[in-house]
Design a protein around this motif. Sequence first.
Motif, mmCIF file in Angstrom:
data_model
loop_
_atom_site.group_PDB
_atom_site.id
_atom_site.type_symbol
_atom_site.label_atom_id
_atom_site.label_comp_id
_atom_site.label_asym_id
_atom_site.label_seq_id
_atom_site.Cartn_x
_atom_site.Cartn_y
_atom_site.Cartn_z
ATOM 1 N N VAL A 241 0.869 -1.207 0.070
ATOM 2 C CA VAL A 241 0.084 0.030 0.026
ATOM 3 C C VAL A 241 0.885 1.242 0.031
ATOM 4 O O VAL A 241 0.508 2.299 -0.761
ATOM 5 C CB VAL A 241 -1.103 0.001 1.296
ATOM 6 N N VAL A 242 1.819 1.131 0.577
ATOM 7 C CA VAL A 242 2.809 2.285 0.876
ATOM 8 C C VAL A 242 3.501 2.667 -0.635
ATOM 9 O O VAL A 242 3.291 3.779 -1.032
ATOM 10 C CB VAL A 242 3.898 2.232 1.747
ATOM 11 N N ARG A 243 4.004 1.692 -1.162
ATOM 12 C CA ARG A 243 4.326 1.795 -2.787
ATOM 13 C C ARG A 243 3.443 2.243 -3.720
ATOM 14 O O ARG A 243 3.651 3.218 -4.622
ATOM 15 C CB ARG A 243 5.094 0.603 -3.223
ATOM 16 N N HIS A 244 2.091 1.933 -3.648
ATOM 17 C CA HIS A 244 1.013 2.206 -4.340
ATOM 18 C C HIS A 244 0.859 3.769 -4.157
ATOM 19 O O HIS A 244 0.858 4.680 -5.196
ATOM 20 C CB HIS A 244 -0.250 1.604 -4.022
ATOM 21 N N TRP A 245 0.767 4.097 -2.655
ATOM 22 C CA TRP A 245 0.487 5.933 -2.558
ATOM 23 C C TRP A 245 1.644 6.491 -3.078
ATOM 24 O O TRP A 245 1.640 7.630 -3.494
ATOM 25 C CB TRP A 245 0.143 5.923 -1.385
ATOM 26 N N LEU A 246 2.844 6.114 -2.871
ATOM 27 C CA LEU A 246 4.086 6.916 -3.201
ATOM 28 C C LEU A 246 3.851 6.994 -4.904
ATOM 29 O O LEU A 246 4.441 8.037 -5.318
ATOM 30 C CB LEU A 246 5.352 6.022 -2.885
ATOM 31 N N GLY A 247 3.718 6.113 -5.583
ATOM 32 C CA GLY A 247 3.682 6.146 -6.794
ATOM 33 C C GLY A 247 2.470 7.067 -7.446
ATOM 34 O O GLY A 247 2.405 8.009 -8.325
ATOM 35 N N ASP A 252 9.754 10.085 -5.772
ATOM 36 C CA ASP A 252 11.099 9.497 -6.266
ATOM 37 C C ASP A 252 11.148 8.102 -5.813
ATOM 38 O O ASP A 252 11.244 7.747 -4.707
ATOM 39 C CB ASP A 252 12.063 10.302 -6.389
ATOM 40 N N GLY A 253 11.326 7.164 -6.686
ATOM 41 C CA GLY A 253 11.866 6.124 -6.336
ATOM 42 C C GLY A 253 10.633 4.717 -6.345
ATOM 43 O O GLY A 253 10.924 3.844 -5.719
ATOM 44 N N ALA A 254 9.335 5.324 -6.323
ATOM 45 C CA ALA A 254 8.457 4.432 -5.636
ATOM 46 C C ALA A 254 8.113 3.201 -6.606
ATOM 47 O O ALA A 254 7.662 2.228 -6.254
ATOM 48 C CB ALA A 254 6.810 5.390 -5.828
ATOM 49 N N GLU A 255 8.343 3.475 -7.739
ATOM 50 C CA GLU A 255 8.027 2.291 -8.751
ATOM 51 C C GLU A 255 9.476 1.616 -9.242
ATOM 52 O O GLU A 255 9.534 0.748 -10.040
ATOM 53 C CB GLU A 255 7.713 2.753 -10.138
ATOM 54 N N HIS A 256 10.585 1.862 -8.434
ATOM 55 C CA HIS A 256 11.614 1.064 -8.606
ATOM 56 C C HIS A 256 12.282 0.113 -7.304
ATOM 57 O O HIS A 256 13.231 0.841 -6.522
ATOM 58 C CB HIS A 256 12.856 2.319 -8.924
ATOM 59 N N GLN A 257 11.715 -0.897 -7.102
ATOM 60 C CA GLN A 257 11.880 -1.768 -6.051
ATOM 61 C C GLN A 257 13.374 -2.244 -6.220
ATOM 62 O O GLN A 257 13.772 -2.367 -7.164
ATOM 63 C CB GLN A 257 11.109 -2.934 -6.043
ATOM 64 N N GLY A 258 14.096 -2.339 -4.935
ATOM 65 C CA GLY A 258 15.539 -2.585 -5.002
ATOM 66 C C GLY A 258 16.600 -1.593 -5.132
ATOM 67 O O GLY A 258 17.765 -1.794 -4.895
ATOM 68 N N ALA A 260 18.239 2.066 -3.659
ATOM 69 C CA ALA A 260 18.671 2.397 -2.544
ATOM 70 C C ALA A 260 17.449 3.440 -2.070
ATOM 71 O O ALA A 260 17.069 3.436 -0.744
ATOM 72 C CB ALA A 260 20.052 3.277 -2.771
ATOM 73 N N LEU A 261 16.955 4.210 -2.985
ATOM 74 C CA LEU A 261 15.673 5.261 -2.648
ATOM 75 C C LEU A 261 14.352 4.322 -2.032
ATOM 76 O O LEU A 261 13.786 4.631 -1.055
ATOM 77 C CB LEU A 261 15.451 6.051 -3.657
ATOM 78 N N ALA A 262 14.231 3.259 -2.920
ATOM 79 C CA ALA A 262 12.828 2.548 -2.638
ATOM 80 C C ALA A 262 13.196 1.725 -0.968
ATOM 81 O O ALA A 262 12.473 1.617 -0.358
ATOM 82 C CB ALA A 262 12.758 1.467 -3.528
ATOM 83 N N ALA A 263 14.663 1.450 -0.870
ATOM 84 C CA ALA A 263 14.922 0.830 0.344
ATOM 85 C C ALA A 263 14.625 1.586 1.437
ATOM 86 O O ALA A 263 14.252 1.309 2.652
ATOM 87 C CB ALA A 263 16.037 -0.048 0.442
ATOM 88 N N ALA A 264 15.207 2.778 1.135
ATOM 89 C CA ALA A 264 15.138 3.859 2.197
ATOM 90 C C ALA A 264 13.825 4.383 2.645
ATOM 91 O O ALA A 264 13.471 4.477 3.823
ATOM 92 C CB ALA A 264 15.898 5.195 1.997
ATOM 93 N N ALA A 265 12.651 4.491 1.442
ATOM 94 C CA ALA A 265 11.359 4.716 1.934
ATOM 95 C C ALA A 265 10.697 3.637 2.726
ATOM 96 O O ALA A 265 9.958 3.930 3.416
ATOM 97 C CB ALA A 265 10.804 4.936 0.541
ATOM 98 N N GLU A 266 11.123 2.226 2.328
ATOM 99 C CA GLU A 266 10.453 1.222 2.879
ATOM 100 C C GLU A 266 10.708 1.066 4.340
ATOM 101 O O GLU A 266 10.066 0.898 5.212
ATOM 102 C CB GLU A 266 10.799 -0.188 2.245
ATOM 103 N N SER A 267 12.287 1.574 4.471
ATOM 104 C CA SER A 267 12.731 1.326 5.886
ATOM 105 C C SER A 267 11.925 2.466 6.853
ATOM 106 O O SER A 267 11.539 2.353 7.919
ATOM 107 C CB SER A 267 14.085 1.450 5.940
ATOM 108 N N ALA A 268 11.891 3.714 6.452
ATOM 109 C CA ALA A 268 11.094 4.773 6.814
ATOM 110 C C ALA A 268 9.730 4.719 7.150
ATOM 111 O O ALA A 268 8.993 4.891 8.038
ATOM 112 C CB ALA A 268 11.295 6.259 6.193
#
Length: 300
Positions: A241-247, A252-258, A260-268
């Motif tokens: 759900v987080v990735r969906h709303w970020l998109g 930035d980085g919402a649609e690019h799993q794997g 560093a930016l996506a990893a930082a967003a998920e950790s946050a």
Amino acid sequence: MATNLDQFLSRVDALLDRVEPWLPEPTATDWDAIAWRWRKDGPQGHRGRGRLEPIRRPHRLRLEDLRGIDRQRAEIDRNTRQFLAGDGANNVLLSGSRGTGKSSLIKALLNRYQAQGLRLIEVDKDELIDLPRIIEQIEDRPERFILFCDDLSFEASESSYKALKAALDGSLSAPPENLLIYATSNRRHLLPEYQRENQDARMIDAEIHQGEGVEEKISLSDRFGLWLSFHPFSQAQYLEVVRHWLGQLGADGAEHQGTALAAAAESAALQWALRRGSRSGRTAWQFARDWAGRQRLSHR
């Protein structure tokens, strides 16, 4: 002192009843709106006249935006389509964990089906006693109405509790065919449950028969033909759900799993949920809005 106050309020209520026939007629309902709130014109506690106040900016949620609740979404969507087609449809009780999309589902249904004649009326719990007056206003209308009761919770003695029971299935008058009731609650049976009520259960021929207190609580929720239960999200569901709303918000980085930016967003996002004590769709939306806002601010 309390007795004197009760007597005074009773006299005020009786006086208002006598004055009401001479009051100006309430403002005509704006039937061009797609959603309304029921508002009382009388003082607090008086039955008043009440009116349908149009909601000028209803939420524009889409069913596609509600993730992690696919089964519940499909069930209530099917029930609503049956209602719009004039086929058999049920009143719906959506119960369970907070922030998991119960209210959002109902708002999204209005957004999808308003062109097919679906309309929404929001009624506060304390004003459910006015259900007969609301029904009088809409029963001859061509639109199809969902009466939306959000976050319900009762004590058994409340007059609004009894009014809702009668409106669902307990009155000599049949409910209009153009009205369904969709209610949300954190409680499955809408009422507090106590240990002593379960202790009143008894055994008859090896069968457990519930006590009268439990039977009374079930009697309201049992009048809803469709029950939908909502549960806390798993970590994977929450991050989806987080990735969906970020998109959706263009972060930035919402649609690019794997990355560093996506990893930082998920950790946050996980830290955000830990601080809130909840992994839910609401928490995911709040995090995504904050994360996207921080990014936009840093790029200025």
